[in-house]
Every structure is written in structure tokens, then in C-alpha cells.
Design a protein around this motif. Structure first.
Motif, PDB file in Angstrom:
ATOM      1  N   TYR A  10      -0.964  -1.012  -4.326  1.00  0.00           N
ATOM      2  CA  TYR A  10      -2.097  -0.328  -4.953  1.00  0.00           C
ATOM      3  C   TYR A  10      -2.991  -1.285  -5.739  1.00  0.00           C
ATOM      4  O   TYR A  10      -4.206  -1.112  -5.780  1.00  0.00           O
ATOM      5  N   ARG A  11      -2.402  -2.293  -6.341  1.00  0.00           N
ATOM      6  CA  ARG A  11      -3.216  -3.247  -7.107  1.00  0.00           C
ATOM      7  C   ARG A  11      -4.238  -3.950  -6.218  1.00  0.00           C
ATOM      8  O   ARG A  11      -5.399  -4.087  -6.589  1.00  0.00           O
ATOM      9  N   LEU A  12      -3.801  -4.369  -5.063  1.00  0.00           N
ATOM     10  CA  LEU A  12      -4.722  -5.046  -4.142  1.00  0.00           C
ATOM     11  C   LEU A  12      -5.791  -4.095  -3.633  1.00  0.00           C
ATOM     12  O   LEU A  12      -6.968  -4.460  -3.517  1.00  0.00           O
ATOM     13  N   ARG A  13      -5.391  -2.852  -3.340  1.00  0.00           N
ATOM     14  CA  ARG A  13      -6.370  -1.875  -2.865  1.00  0.00           C
ATOM     15  C   ARG A  13      -7.363  -1.520  -3.961  1.00  0.00           C
ATOM     16  O   ARG A  13      -8.560  -1.414  -3.717  1.00  0.00           O
ATOM     17  N   ARG A  14      -6.887  -1.356  -5.175  1.00  0.00           N
ATOM     18  CA  ARG A  14      -7.788  -1.072  -6.288  1.00  0.00           C
ATOM     19  C   ARG A  14      -8.755  -2.240  -6.508  1.00  0.00           C
ATOM     20  O   ARG A  14      -9.949  -2.043  -6.673  1.00  0.00           O
ATOM     21  N   GLN A  15      -8.193  -3.433  -6.530  1.00  0.00           N
ATOM     22  CA  GLN A  15      -9.017  -4.618  -6.765  1.00  0.00           C
ATOM     23  C   GLN A  15     -10.119  -4.730  -5.722  1.00  0.00           C
ATOM     24  O   GLN A  15     -11.255  -5.057  -6.052  1.00  0.00           O
ATOM     25  N   ALA A  16      -9.804  -4.439  -4.485  1.00  0.00           N
ATOM     26  CA  ALA A  16     -10.796  -4.524  -3.410  1.00  0.00           C
ATOM     27  C   ALA A  16     -11.874  -3.462  -3.545  1.00  0.00           C
ATOM     28  O   ALA A  16     -13.020  -3.687  -3.146  1.00  0.00           O
ATOM     29  N   ASP A  17     -11.541  -2.321  -4.130  1.00  0.00           N
ATOM     30  CA  ASP A  17     -12.510  -1.217  -4.233  1.00  0.00           C
ATOM     31  C   ASP A  17     -13.333  -1.220  -5.515  1.00  0.00           C
ATOM     32  O   ASP A  17     -14.381  -0.578  -5.577  1.00  0.00           O
ATOM     33  N   TYR A  18     -12.854  -1.896  -6.550  1.00  0.00           N
ATOM     34  CA  TYR A  18     -13.628  -1.938  -7.789  1.00  0.00           C
ATOM     35  C   TYR A  18     -14.912  -2.730  -7.593  1.00  0.00           C
ATOM     36  O   TYR A  18     -14.937  -3.720  -6.869  1.00  0.00           O
ATOM     37  N   PRO A  19     -15.979  -2.331  -8.291  1.00  0.00           N
ATOM     38  CA  PRO A  19     -17.190  -3.167  -8.271  1.00  0.00           C
ATOM     39  C   PRO A  19     -16.911  -4.508  -8.953  1.00  0.00           C
ATOM     40  O   PRO A  19     -15.978  -4.630  -9.744  1.00  0.00           O
ATOM     41  N   ASP A  20     -17.740  -5.468  -8.671  1.00  0.00           N
ATOM     42  CA  ASP A  20     -17.663  -6.777  -9.305  1.00  0.00           C
ATOM     43  C   ASP A  20     -17.681  -6.607 -10.829  1.00  0.00           C
ATOM     44  O   ASP A  20     -18.363  -5.722 -11.359  1.00  0.00           O
ATOM     45  N   VAL A  21     -16.949  -7.448 -11.545  1.00  0.00           N
ATOM     46  CA  VAL A  21     -16.878  -7.359 -13.007  1.00  0.00           C
ATOM     47  C   VAL A  21     -18.274  -7.459 -13.633  1.00  0.00           C
ATOM     48  O   VAL A  21     -18.595  -6.750 -14.588  1.00  0.00           O
TER      49      VAL A  21
END
Length: 72
Positions: A10-21
Motif C-alpha cells: 500500500y505504501r508504494l501504491r499510495r506514493q505513486a498516487d499522491y500528487p508531487d510534494v
């Protein structure tokens, strides 16, 4: 006995879906700029950010943010 462990990436999937910081921070500062008052530290940071955006503006056709448009 052998243990089987299933891990959900889930961490990788979340990271991929979040907008750029940077996009996230831009949205936060836009919202803060619209507030009638801010704590002194936040107001000082907003002033610094607006100064940088005014000093180094994006080209007009770059889709400049509302925060930058306010400073034009």
C-alpha cells in the motif's frame, strides 16, 4: 510450521498516487493566503514564498498558480 505472510504494498501504491510534494505545498499555501489572519511564523513564511514567486515569476503560458497570479 511454516508461516506465510502476505504484505500489501500500500505504501508504494499510495506514493505513486499522491500528487508531487511541491503541488501539495502550493495548494496549502494558496489556502493559507486566503485566510484573514495567520500565526506570525506562517505569515512570515507566506511572505517569503510570495517574494520568491514575485522575484522569479513563471512565464504566463506555464499555468501559473493562483498564488502567483495574486502577486502580478
Amino acid at each position: 510450521m511454516t508461516r506465510i505472510s502476505h504484505t500489501d504494498p500500500y505504501r508504494l501504491r499510495r506514493q505513486a498516487d499522491y500528487p508531487d510534494v511541491g503541488e501539495q505545498l502550493d495548494a496549502i499555501w494558496k489556502a493559507l493566503a486566503a485566510l484573514p489572519s495567520l500565526p506570525p511564523d506562517a505569515r512570515q513564511m507566506l511572505t517569503r514564498i510570495q517574494h520568491v514567486k514575485t522575484t522569479y515569476p513563471k512565464p504566463r503560458d506555464s499555468g501559473a498558480s493562483a498564488l502567483e497570479a495574486v502577486n502580478d
